[in-house]
Design an enzyme around this catalytic site. Structure first.
Site, mmCIF file in Angstrom:
data_model
loop_
_atom_site.group_PDB
_atom_site.id
_atom_site.type_symbol
_atom_site.label_atom_id
_atom_site.label_comp_id
_atom_site.label_asym_id
_atom_site.label_seq_id
_atom_site.Cartn_x
_atom_site.Cartn_y
_atom_site.Cartn_z
ATOM 1 N N ASN A 1 -7.712 -3.635 14.262
ATOM 2 C CA ASN A 1 -9.090 -3.971 13.891
ATOM 3 C C ASN A 1 -9.138 -5.156 12.919
ATOM 4 O OD1 ASN A 1 -8.137 -2.831 11.569
ATOM 5 N ND2 ASN A 1 -9.622 -1.165 11.451
ATOM 6 N N ASP B 1 0.802 -1.224 0.000
ATOM 7 C CA ASP B 1 0.000 0.000 0.000
ATOM 8 C C ASP B 1 0.835 1.274 0.000
ATOM 9 O OD1 ASP B 1 0.914 -0.555 2.556
ATOM 10 O OD2 ASP B 1 -1.052 -1.058 3.339
ATOM 11 N N GLU C 1 -9.824 -2.463 5.408
ATOM 12 C CA GLU C 1 -10.512 -2.271 6.678
ATOM 13 C C GLU C 1 -11.662 -3.274 6.802
ATOM 14 O OE1 GLU C 1 -9.201 -0.387 8.762
ATOM 15 O OE2 GLU C 1 -8.228 1.295 7.772
ATOM 16 N N HIS D 1 -7.286 -5.412 10.165
ATOM 17 C CA HIS D 1 -7.009 -5.091 8.763
ATOM 18 C C HIS D 1 -5.706 -5.730 8.288
ATOM 19 C CE1 HIS D 1 -4.861 -1.081 9.951
ATOM 20 N NE2 HIS D 1 -3.942 -1.940 9.569
HETATM 21 C C1 F6R Z 1 1.497 -1.839 6.202
HETATM 22 C C2 F6R Z 1 0.124 -2.294 6.261
HETATM 23 C C3 F6R Z 1 -0.632 -2.418 7.546
HETATM 24 C C4 F6R Z 1 0.220 -2.797 8.755
HETATM 25 C C5 F6R Z 1 -0.635 -2.921 10.008
HETATM 26 C C6 F6R Z 1 0.201 -3.221 11.233
HETATM 27 O O1 F6R Z 1 1.962 -1.837 4.858
HETATM 28 O O2 F6R Z 1 -0.424 -2.549 5.246
HETATM 29 O O3 F6R Z 1 -1.655 -3.355 7.371
HETATM 30 O O4 F6R Z 1 0.863 -4.015 8.497
HETATM 31 O O5 F6R Z 1 -1.324 -1.722 10.216
HETATM 32 O O6 F6R Z 1 1.037 -2.127 11.494
HETATM 33 P P1 F6R Z 1 2.147 -2.189 12.627
HETATM 34 O O7 F6R Z 1 3.184 -3.162 12.185
HETATM 35 O O8 F6R Z 1 2.703 -0.786 12.677
HETATM 36 O O9 F6R Z 1 1.462 -2.594 13.891
#
Ligand code: F6R
Length: 241
Positions: free
Chosen positions: A136, A67, A143, A138
């Site tokens: 959550n 992303d 989401e 994701h």
């Molecule tokens: C990152 C992404 C997100 C993160 C997720 C966890 O490219 O797509 O889905 O992997 O938000 O983030 P952290 O590792 O910061 O807890």
């Protein structure tokens, strides 16, 4: 879904890095799906070190990130391009022409999403996709409620996700409201998936992902339908199992 449990974050970093090392050694032309966020930072450091020692080379592989924020330039300090540059791209022998992230500044973001999906397909699909896990549930920026058949698309970021990512910006209000993300289907199309999770704050969502109903309302539960998806977690993240 396979579960691999590790004593602490360091052991987790080593184990996930080892999976990438093995793949790069056996298949130097592999296609890697990469994630940003706090979780993989230590793992990328280990991959960079392995490359520095000459254990692996990225020269022939290609990478596709999950992303990117809409509206941020590649040079913006909080863009995912910068994150990847600082944590991996600038430290390994991966030609920049082989590193792919959605272009958050594309004038036509719908077209950019289609083009991104096509370049993944053109490369032959992702051999190993790395994921982190949002509080959550994701994955990528998909989401809760994202359709299972979604491909790369533009998303409206939820307040929870914007809040969780505010630490990477000067002001919380600077967190973009939209991002381009690979969809659930794009992720599930990967031949193999490793979802890396660390810390007590993720224990509740890990419990829901593994023990709850498989539903798009908790996107990571959909990984349980993938034949080669694995959860690599540390003890703290597993504390409610
Ligand atoms: C990152 C992404 C997100 C993160 C997720 C966890 O490219 O797509 O889905 O992997 O938000 O983030 P952290 O590792 O910061 O807890």
């Amino acid at each position: 879904m396979q579960i691999h449990l590790f004593q602490d974050k360091q052991a987790l970093d080593i184990a996930v890095a080892q999976e990438f090392v093995r793949l790069l050694q056996q298949h130097p032309h592999c296609i890697l799906g990469l994630a940003t966020g706090g979780t993989p930072v230590g793992m990328y450091a280990r991959l960079s070190a392995a490359c520095g020692r000459g254990d692996i080379s990225f020269a022939q592989c290609q990478t596709f990130n999950l992303d990117e924020y809409v509206g941020l330039s590649r040079t913006h300090p909080a863009s995912y391009y910068q994150y990847m540059s600082q944590n991996l791209f600038s430290k390994v022998d991966l030609p920049l022409s082989q590193c792919h992230l959605p272009d958050g500044q594309a004038l036509d973001s719908i077209r950019e999403c289609q083009a991104y999906e096509q370049s993944i397909a053109h490369a032959g699909g992702i051999d190993l996709q790395l994921l982190g896990l949002g509080h959550n549930g994701h994955i990528g920026f998909n989401e809760p409620g994202t359709p299972i058949d979604s491909l790369t698309h533009v998303v409206q970021l939820s307040p929870t996700t914007r809040y969780a990512n505010a630490r990477f910006f000067k002001n919380a209000a600077d967190v973009p409201t939209q991002a381009i993300t690979m969809g659930i289907r794009s992720i599930l199309n990967a031949k193999r998936i490793i979802c890396m999770v660390s810390g007590a704050d993720k224990a509740e969502i890990v419990r829901r992902v593994l023990r709850g109903t498989i539903t798009p309302d908790v996107p990571a539960t959909l990984l349980r339908n993938h034949p080669k998806a694995a959860l690599f977690i540390d003890r703290q993240a597993a504390s409610l199992l």
